[in-house]
Structure formats: C-alpha cells, structure tokens
Design a protein around this motif. Structure first.
Motif, mmCIF file in Angstrom:
data_model
loop_
_atom_site.group_PDB
_atom_site.id
_atom_site.type_symbol
_atom_site.label_atom_id
_atom_site.label_comp_id
_atom_site.label_asym_id
_atom_site.label_seq_id
_atom_site.Cartn_x
_atom_site.Cartn_y
_atom_site.Cartn_z
ATOM 1 N N ASP A 1 0.931 -1.138 -0.056
ATOM 2 C CA ASP A 1 -0.082 0.016 -0.138
ATOM 3 C C ASP A 1 0.891 1.321 0.032
ATOM 4 O OD1 ASP A 1 0.769 0.284 2.717
ATOM 5 O OD2 ASP A 1 -0.984 -0.300 3.634
ATOM 6 N N ALA B 1 -0.516 11.704 -0.278
ATOM 7 C CA ALA B 1 -1.518 10.683 -0.277
ATOM 8 C C ALA B 1 -2.924 11.087 -0.932
ATOM 9 C CB ALA B 1 -1.797 9.983 1.178
ATOM 10 N N THR C 1 -6.515 9.506 -1.050
ATOM 11 C CA THR C 1 -7.360 8.511 -0.657
ATOM 12 C C THR C 1 -8.921 8.968 -0.067
ATOM 13 O OG1 THR C 1 -7.322 7.213 1.748
ATOM 14 C CG2 THR C 1 -6.960 9.519 1.827
ATOM 15 N N ILE D 1 -6.904 8.098 8.869
ATOM 16 C CA ILE D 1 -5.738 8.130 8.180
ATOM 17 C C ILE D 1 -4.806 8.974 8.516
ATOM 18 C CG2 ILE D 1 -6.407 9.323 6.008
ATOM 19 C CD1 ILE D 1 -4.632 5.888 6.092
ATOM 20 N N PHE E 1 -2.047 15.207 2.464
ATOM 21 C CA PHE E 1 -3.076 14.254 1.915
ATOM 22 C C PHE E 1 -4.234 14.835 1.335
ATOM 23 C CE2 PHE E 1 -3.934 14.916 6.339
ATOM 24 C CZ PHE E 1 -5.283 15.126 6.312
#
Length: 68
Positions: free
Chosen positions: A5, A24, A26, A33, A45
């Motif tokens: 991952d 990231a 996501t 997270i 992210f």
C-alpha cells in the motif's frame, strides 16, 4: 496497488529520499488515516472526492515548501 500500500511504499521511498514531496490520495476519512500518513513520512493528503482547486492548493503548497 496490488502488493504493497501507499504507507509501505512511502516508508521505502523515505529510506532513500527524504526530500521528494509525497501526497496521499485516499478515500479514507481524515480522522482514520491522518496520523498513519504523517508517521509513514508523507507530506500531506487529499481525500476523495476532492475539489480541483483544493488539489492544486495542496500540490502547490508542498512543491513550494520543497523549493525553499
């Protein structure tokens, strides 16, 4: 990714390269997270679905940090 991952990938990249920004992308909720992402060494992210202006803002912020 089929075998590892993004968290594990980031850890491996950070062993070789400390400067490259990693962001990231996501669908996981922020509260679930956020800590994992930062502990792995990611810089930031973006949570899906995302707004294009938000995407640009986060990417530019991280590129700018890396230049200075």
């Amino acid at each position: 990714m089929p075998r590892i991952d993004g968290i594990e990938t980031t850890k491996r990249i950070r062993l070789m390269n400390k400067k490259t920004p990693i962001i990231a992308l996501t669908a996981v909720e922020e509260d679930q997270i956020k800590d994992k992402i930062h502990e792995a060494g990611m810089n930031d992210f973006i949570i899906k679905p995302y707004d294009l202006a938000e995407f640009h803002q986060i990417v530019l912020k991280n590129l700018y940090k890396n230049i200075i």
